[in-house]
Design an enzyme around this catalytic site. Structure first.
Site, short mmCIF file in Angstrom:
data_model
loop_
_atom_site.label_atom_id
_atom_site.label_comp_id
_atom_site.label_asym_id
_atom_site.label_seq_id
_atom_site.Cartn_x
_atom_site.Cartn_y
_atom_site.Cartn_z
N SER A 164 -12.46 0.16 1.63
CA SER A 164 -11.03 -0.12 1.86
C SER A 164 -10.29 0.04 0.49
CB SER A 164 -10.63 -1.44 2.68
OG SER A 164 -11.18 -1.21 3.93
N LYS A 213 -7.59 2.85 0.79
CA LYS A 213 -6.34 2.54 1.42
C LYS A 213 -5.09 2.50 0.00
CE LYS A 213 -7.68 -0.04 5.44
NZ LYS A 213 -9.12 -0.41 5.47
N SER A 260 -5.88 -5.05 5.36
CA SER A 260 -6.75 -3.83 5.20
C SER A 260 -6.98 -3.50 6.56
CB SER A 260 -7.89 -4.52 4.67
OG SER A 260 -8.84 -3.23 4.25
N LYS A 308 -6.33 -4.36 -4.41
CA LYS A 308 -6.71 -3.88 -3.06
C LYS A 308 -8.28 -4.22 -3.15
CE LYS A 308 -6.51 -2.83 1.15
NZ LYS A 308 -7.92 -3.71 1.46
#
EC number: 3.4.16.4
Length: 389
Positions: free
Chosen positions: A56, A59, A111, A218
């Site tokens: 993720s 992202k 997320s 992140k």
């Protein structure tokens, strides 16, 4: 005997050599890269160029493109087909109305794969169309070892990055004010199916609030990729970005590596005194103007690097009036090993007005001639009138 000593010496040198490619023994990551945010230069790393899945942390690019779209505060309708995706979710409902900004909060805090697909379909027309935009942005940023197959980070063929590309993507993304604000938020409330502030989002980045100076960005995890993390921290005028891939002990590793970076780098002044130059002014009330760069220019450097910084002065040969006080005329460019690490503006110290137009000599000549003959004929006419009288 000589060969034995040479072998021992080589082993010692290999053991003590450190640098961006050296792996710190305490780091459990498969690959990592620590970079200085302003320049993207590498401070430490290991296996930085190995292509690996990134879960993720994908992202980051999805959120960046959304923040750069100019439509953050536009309201969209969630496509029902965007919600048929596995994994983490922000709890979107089919056809609910929600702003793009709220979707990005759900994307980067919770997320949400549903948010990732929604953003892709709304901005790119489809997941595949948006992935093409992601790859175009990666090429524009010279992330040559990165390729995206989807906006969420779910495992897919042709979906990979490197620790160095990921760290530099994070460094670039953190320069976007909207992105930086969102990833630096620990808790947010957004609408839920038309009800304002009914959905609470919690940031998965545990370093926020627990590591001194942490400001984003992140997390990520799949079974294939392992734990992935990109973090950004700022202390004393130095901002660092760290990316780890497949790191089972990422929270501890990030704290240790960021501490290492802050112990090595400080925001060091690049000028001991103001730099002043003069530039020629055309069509001005004065022929030149003074320009100055104040000494408040600094860069994140190791102590031994301060004497290695080169300065270049970039000024035009001339500038046209009028010139405003404080107007940027040129700049100072500071480089380390040929790479730019900082710059400072050379500003006009005072204003220079445009000079009044100068009379055309030919026009002045003919005006003078005309005035002469006018006076001459005027005198003759007066004499004629006097004689007749």
């Amino acid at each position: 005997m000589v060969r034995k000593w040479a072998a021992c010496l080589a082993a010692v040198l290999l053991f003590v050599t450190v640098g961006p490619s050296a792996r710190a023994a305490a780091v459990s990551a498969r690959a990592y890269a620590l970079v200085e945010q302003t320049t993207g230069r590498v401070i430490a790393g290991a296996d930085m160029g190995e292509r690996l899945p990134m879960a993720s942390t994908t992202k980051i690019m999805t959120g960046l493109l959304a923040c750069e779209s100019g439509e953050l505060d536009k309201t969209f309708t969630v496509p029902p087909e965007a919600l048929t995706v596995e994994g983490s979710s922000m709890g979107l409902q089919p056809d609910e109305s929600i702003t793009l900004r709220a979707l990005v909060y759900g994307l980067l805090l919770e997320s949400g794969n549903d948010a990732a697909n929604s953003i892709a379909m709304l901005l790119g027309g489809s997941v595949e169309g948006f992935a093409a935009q992601m790859n175009a942005k990666a090429r524009a940023l010279h992330l040559n070892d990165t390729h995206f197959a989807n906006p969420s980070g779910l495992g897919a063929d042709g979906h990979y990055t490197t620790a160095l590309d990921l760290a530099r993507l994070g460094a670039y993304a953190m320069k976007n004010p909207d992105f930086a604000q969102i990833v630096g938020t620990r808790r947010a409330t957004v609408s839920y199916n038309g009800i304002a502030n009914a959905r609470t989002l919690i940031n998965h980045n545990r370093l926020l609030g627990s590591y001194d100076g942490e400001i984003g960005i992140k997390t990520g995890f799949t079974k294939k990729s392992g734990r992935c993390l990109v973090s950004c921290a700022r202390r004393g005028g130095v901002t660092l970005v760290l990316a780890t891939l497949n790191d089972p002990d990422d929270w501890r590793d990030h704290a240790a590596l960021l501490d290492q970076g802050f112990s090595e780098l400080q925001a060091r002044p690049l000028l001991a005194a103001p730099v002043e130059r003069r530039v020629r002014v055309t069509d001005g009330a004065r022929d030149t103007v003074a320009v100055r760069c104040d000494p408040a220019v600094s860069a994140a450097l190791r102590a031994e690097e301060t004497g290695q910084v080169a300065m270049q002065v970039r000024l035009p040969g001339k500038v046209e009036a009028p010139v405003r006080a404080g107007q940027k005329i040129g700049e100072l460019r500071f480089t380390l090993d040929g790479a730019e690490i900082a710059h400072g503006d050379l500003l006009a110290v005072a204003a220079v007005a445009k000079a009044p137009p100068r009379p055309n000599p030919f026009v002045s000549f003919f005006r003078g001639v005309g005035a002469f003959f006018a006076r001459l004929f005027g005198q003759k006419n007066q004499k004629s009138v006097a004689s007749r009288a």
